[in-house]
Write an enzyme that holds these catalytic residues in place. Structure first.
Site, PDB file in Angstrom:
ATOM      1  N   GLU A  40      -0.187  -9.239  -0.710  1.00  9.43           N
ATOM      2  CA  GLU A  40      -0.570  -7.908  -1.191  1.00  9.43           C
ATOM      3  C   GLU A  40      -1.820  -7.409  -0.461  1.00  9.43           C
ATOM      4  OE1 GLU A  40       0.403  -4.812  -4.021  1.00  9.43           O
ATOM      5  OE2 GLU A  40       1.445  -6.697  -3.691  1.00  9.43           O
ATOM      6  N   THR A  94      -1.679   3.730  -3.017  1.00  7.40           N
ATOM      7  CA  THR A  94      -2.873   3.042  -3.510  1.00  7.40           C
ATOM      8  C   THR A  94      -4.136   3.507  -2.791  1.00  7.40           C
ATOM      9  OG1 THR A  94      -1.535   1.120  -4.079  1.00  7.40           O
ATOM     10  CG2 THR A  94      -3.904   0.772  -3.882  1.00  7.40           C
TER      11      THR A  94
END
Length: 133
Positions: A40, A94
């Site tokens: 991630e 994000t």
């Protein structure tokens, strides 16, 4: 599965768990969460908000990253709670969401404060005196 750098999330996190199972589950759940965090980090930052629930299942609070401390609240068995992921009809990358935060509060301080607030509530609800420390 190719990871799209703008819309990664639960899908890419869940894929890590699936791949582990295909190879006979050589990694424990804790090791898999850490491996998922590393993956991630390459895409959208080092955070377990998608990785931990995808691998562990259910509702997961991240109390800290150093060391990694995850809380899986124990809800009363007589209560029925269901969680459903929602996918809004708009994209919220994000990086753009992070950029919208006020500069006076660093991302690390924001994450730390929110995780501690969640951990406090979880500890109170579970009667976890040690978690209140």
């Amino acid at each position: 599965m190719a990871l799209d750098k703008t819309t990664s999330g639960i899908g890419s996190s869940a894929a890590s768990a699936s791949v582990n199972e295909l190879f006979g589950a050589p990694l424990s759940q804790s090791e898999l969460v850490i491996a998922g965090l590393e993956l991630e980090a390459k895409v959208s930052g080092y955070h377990a908000d998608n990785v931990a629930p995808s691998i562990l299942g259910g509702f997961v609070l991240i109390r800290s990253y150093e060391p990694l401390e995850l809380i899986q609240p124990n809800f009363p068995s007589e209560k029925r709670l269901y969680f459903a992921p929602l996918n809004p009809k708009f994209e919220a990358p994000t990086k753009e969401i992070k950029a919208a935060l006020r500069p006076e509060v660093s991302m690390s301080n924001h994450v730390w404060n929110c995780s501690q607030a969640g951990a406090l509530v979880a500890s109170v609800l579970q009667g976890d005196v040690v978690g209140l420390e």
